[in-house]
Design an enzyme around this catalytic site. Sequence first.
Site, short mmCIF file in Angstrom:
data_model
loop_
_atom_site.label_atom_id
_atom_site.label_comp_id
_atom_site.label_asym_id
_atom_site.label_seq_id
_atom_site.Cartn_x
_atom_site.Cartn_y
_atom_site.Cartn_z
N LYS A 139 -1.22 52.06 -2.27
CA LYS A 139 -1.27 51.67 -0.86
C LYS A 139 -2.73 51.69 -0.41
O LYS A 139 -3.41 52.70 -0.57
CB LYS A 139 -0.43 52.64 -0.03
CG LYS A 139 -0.40 52.31 1.46
CD LYS A 139 0.70 53.10 2.14
CE LYS A 139 0.65 52.94 3.66
NZ LYS A 139 1.70 53.73 4.31
N ASP A 183 11.76 47.55 8.38
CA ASP A 183 10.96 47.38 7.16
C ASP A 183 10.44 48.71 6.65
O ASP A 183 9.83 48.76 5.57
CB ASP A 183 9.78 46.41 7.40
CG ASP A 183 8.91 46.84 8.57
OD1 ASP A 183 9.44 47.09 9.65
OD2 ASP A 183 7.68 46.94 8.38
P1 AMP Z 1 3.46 49.54 8.76
O1 AMP Z 1 3.42 49.65 10.24
O2 AMP Z 1 2.40 50.32 8.04
O3 AMP Z 1 4.82 49.79 8.19
O4 AMP Z 1 3.10 48.03 8.44
C1 AMP Z 1 3.80 46.93 8.95
C2 AMP Z 1 3.39 45.69 8.21
O5 AMP Z 1 2.00 45.45 8.37
C3 AMP Z 1 3.63 45.73 6.73
O6 AMP Z 1 4.00 44.45 6.31
C4 AMP Z 1 2.30 46.15 6.18
O7 AMP Z 1 2.13 45.73 4.84
C5 AMP Z 1 1.34 45.44 7.11
N1 AMP Z 1 0.05 46.14 7.23
C6 AMP Z 1 -0.19 47.33 7.83
N2 AMP Z 1 -1.50 47.64 7.76
C7 AMP Z 1 -2.10 46.63 7.08
C8 AMP Z 1 -3.45 46.37 6.67
N3 AMP Z 1 -4.45 47.22 6.93
N4 AMP Z 1 -3.68 45.22 6.02
C9 AMP Z 1 -2.69 44.35 5.75
N5 AMP Z 1 -1.42 44.54 6.10
C10 AMP Z 1 -1.11 45.66 6.76
MG MG Z 2 5.72 49.85 6.64
#
Ligand code: AMP
Ligand code: MG
Length: 487
Positions: free
Chosen positions: A105, A244
């Site tokens: 990650k 998700d």
């Molecule tokens: P999360 O809130 O971390 O569950 O992320 C929600 C979505 O945003 C997921 O599809 C993650 O892969 C994407 N995401 C979160 N942070 C990043 C980042 N720094 N760069 C690219 N995608 C991100």
């Molecule tokens: Mg996530």
Amino acid sequence: MAFTLSGDDVCQTTLPTPIPDPYWVAFSPSAAKLANIPLDVNSLPVDQSWLQVLGGNELSTTNHQFSNPIATVYSGHQFGVWAGQLGDGRAILLGEIDGQELQLKGAGKTRFSRMGDGRAVLRSSIREFLCSEAMHSLGIPTTRALSVVGSDLPVRREAVETAAVCARLAPSFIRIGHFEHFASLQNIERLKELADSLIEQHYPNCLQAKNPYLVLFKAISERNAKLVAQWQSIGFCHGVLNSDNISALGLTIDYGPFGFLDRFQIDHICNHSDQGGRYAYHRQPQIMHWNMACLASAMIPLVEIHSGDDSQNLLRAALEDFPVIYAQAWQDLFRKKLGLFTSQEGDIALLERLLQSMHDSKVDFTNFFRGLGSLRATTSLSQISLRDDFINREEIDKWFNDYIERLKNESSDDRQRQEMMNQINPKYILRNHLAQVAIEKAQKKDFTEISKLLNILSRPYEEQSENESYALTPPINFPSVEVSCSS
Ligand code: AMP
Ligand code: MG
């Protein structure tokens, strides 16, 4: 186990983007053992090949070759609203080792990064690492964390921070969002492949059922109902229960702005970005149920294969099992937290009175239950120091009287009861202020506090008299640590 779906619409081969001058920040020997990874604390400084692999700079070590790293697509509901396509925007699945998928990650951009940089900051990587391992040691299903590798590479969030890569392990990282993705595209073939591979690898009992997909739904829902009951029982708030971020294996997944309760507030919100309190502590069970409704809806076309027109009714009925399973699990756990190992009428009312009083007086959730174990059934009220934490003395005294009366119906003696209670009421949890101290030291390149916390939290039910200070409620004027979705 292996992610078996292939094709451009499902996943894409994605190489991690290297980080300059990687260094070890954290490492979990017990997670390494789980996947039979030949690394221990002594070999870390010697084996540079794993440092390079777990930092995303190389794909092979002396023992392992990761030939096809991928990022997968999923969709989901975020804060109750359909968000469309998401996907592994900053997670790359390197491959499988010994039944565990190894995912990095923060290893750089993927096709699903949208506007993101594909990175994770040191702060959030340490939090994910420590909490994954702490949850495992508490006995709660979770993805594991193998390591954190840092770099001085700058990463812009509210402020400029530095990058880190957290290596995670799980039998599968499939989420409810994977189902929702193919359902939203009405791609039944893919939906079926996804469900079939999940059944084959993780839910083989479904194969014997008349409708394997209905039974798969029930099994996923049951695991998540029990999971959220366990969260409630140790005062864990996930912070972002979007569909998700919900595992198809019933694991705790995607640690972001999570928090453990210190002073008990039933409506505690741990995520600073969650202004409406959608994911507050007391809402977690109903939100998990809501996420299972998203899954049920995505699985309609699968259930229809065997059950035709009946499918929606069957899924609706299965969904109604969730609150029943949850309530049973919650009651069992909380009864044990009170030291009640038999079930009697009035137990739940007794428990609810206690929780209300704890909320009114903001009593430390972990320390109260741990302390309750040392109560002797013959103790007089005036000797119970736990009373001191409550504002309404009359109310809590009445509660203690009723509780002591109730204990008399248990066959266990004081010592046995305490022993059993100490196996369910932890002494050590990952309080935000403890993680914060470790993070601030790590930002100055001192990683010792991370190892120390990892060690303490790997034995959360033991007394550890030398580590008493790690069990204390943070002082009332301790600046609260704000955690948000930005990580
Ligand atoms: P999360 O809130 O971390 O569950 O992320 C929600 C979505 O945003 C997921 O599809 C993650 O892969 C994407 N995401 C979160 N942070 C990043 C980042 N720094 N760069 C690219 N995608 C991100
Ligand atoms: Mg996530």
